[in-house]
Design an enzyme around this catalytic site. Structure first.
Site, PDB file in Angstrom:
ATOM      1  N   ASP A  73       0.826  -1.204   0.000  1.00  0.00           N
ATOM      2  CA  ASP A  73       0.000   0.000   0.000  1.00  0.00           C
ATOM      3  C   ASP A  73       0.858   1.251   0.000  1.00  0.00           C
ATOM      4  OD1 ASP A  73       0.781  -0.654   2.678  1.00  0.00           O
ATOM      5  OD2 ASP A  73      -0.673   0.813   3.434  1.00  0.00           O
ATOM      6  N   GLU A 127      -0.232  -0.966   5.685  1.00  0.00           N
ATOM      7  CA  GLU A 127       0.846  -0.611   6.612  1.00  0.00           C
ATOM      8  C   GLU A 127       0.863   0.880   6.914  1.00  0.00           C
ATOM      9  OE1 GLU A 127       4.904   0.708   7.820  1.00  0.00           O
ATOM     10  OE2 GLU A 127       3.762   1.278   6.038  1.00  0.00           O
TER      11      GLU A 127
END
Length: 353
Positions: A73, A127
């Protein structure tokens, strides 16, 4: 639609392709699909999926297993997609943090059919946002067997330098109380914002520790990161909150760090709002020593928190190592040096081949 990535391409070209698959936290499905579709046909890998996290493993019966992990991400796009190349630099959202590292891991997964150590590749989601949504945390709770290993490399941006362990972090609210009154008759009240002055004095006078842990120097920090208070423009406020962030070295547990903050602000009301443990460098482990020898350079301390802490909690020593520059992470003008990506790939191949 076939979203399979071409792992025969140059690692820089592969990075650009991965960058151009937008994957802002919580919207990683397209990239997770691409990673899964790319890895599942490889006969030397066993591939698992949990939500938007993909785990691929070799099962050669080697004496040692290493875990290579990276999040897929990014922070929100800021007009920095699609990617572009200028003068040997690849620009775009997530180039440094950390799609270049993801590209290296994917190249390794395809190339290393018989690595000298068994390898687990972990590509995970969420994350960059609140910890409870972190895909690696989810795996550590639900499928810790997928993350088992003797040593882990988290491919966070480190500018091609091994960074050992990570600092812990906590946030706390230091609260001062007062008594409301009309501001025209302020002497009838007690101003909670004024009462916060000693809190700021403590912070201004604070001397941060710089301890040596397993041969690496960490530099702690205790800082105000927010101040809130006030009721209305004509009211003496009865409460003020100074939010502080403590970044602590891995010789302290989270409990130790909280005790230190309580000691520093002795006499004040202290409320802890969140915290994450630190992780020791783990460079004394034989597999880690072999990694340091293969990569070269002088390891340094990770001055920040990363998911090596989660591996440490599972009993797996871990380091940070990736081609991106951490100073460029989350910037609109984020970029990664193409040569750094290729260098990282070469060194990882040398270590595992």
């Amino acid at each position: 639609m076939n979203t399979r990535l071409d792992l025969t391409r140059d690692v820089g070209e592969l990075t650009a392709r991965i960058v151009d698959i937008e994957s802002v936290s919580g919207r990683e499905k397209a990239l997770a699909d691409a990673v899964e579709e790319t890895l599942r046909p490889l006969p030397h890998l066993t591939v698992h999926r949990d939500g938007e996290a993909i785990v691929a493993r070799t099962t050669l019966g080697r004496d040692e297993r290493v875990v290579i992990a990276g999040h897929i991400d990014t922070v929100p796009v800021a007009g920095n997609l699609p990617s572009r190349v200028e003068d040997g630099l690849l620009y775009g959202c997530g180039t440094s943090d950390m799609k270049a590292g993801v590209a290296v891991a994917l190249k390794l997964a395809a190339a290393l059919r018989e690595p000298r150590r068994d390898v687990t590749y972990v590509f995970y989601d969420c994350e960059e946002i609140e910890a409870e949504r972190n895909g690696l945390l989810r795996l550590s709770r639900d499928r810790p067997d997928w993350l088992a290993g003797d040593f882990a490399v988290l491919m966070e941006p480190t500018d091609g330098v091994i960074e050992g362990g990570c600092q812990g972090t906590l946030r706390a609210e230091i609260i001062t109380r007062g008594r409301r009154a009309h501001s025209a008759r302020s002497w009838l009240g007690v101003n909670a914002i004024h009462a916060a002055e000693p809190v700021l004095a403590v912070l201004n006078a604070y001397e941060a520790r710089r301890p040596i842990v397993d041969g690496l120097e960490y530099h702690e920090g205790l800082n105000a990161v927010g101040v809130s208070g006030g009721v209305a423009g004509n009211v003496v406020p009865d409460e003020c909150v100074v939010t502080v962030n403590y970044r602590f070295a891995p010789d302290l547990s989270l409990d130790d760090a909280q005790a230190h903050v309580r000691e520093v602000f002795d006499g004040f009301e202290v409320v802890f709002t969140d915290g994450a443990a630190a992780a020791r460098p783990g460079l004394t482990h034989p597999v880690a020593a072999a990694f340091v020898a293969a990569v070269g350079g002088t390891p340094r301390a990770k001055l920040g928190w990363t998911d090596v802490s989660l591996f440490s909690g599972l009993g797996v020593p871990a380091v940070n190592y990736g081609p991106g520059d951490p100073n460029l992470a989350h910037q609109q003008g984020e970029f990664v040096t193409l040569e750094k990506i290729a260098e990282c790939e070469r060194r990882m191949l040398d270590w595992l081949s």
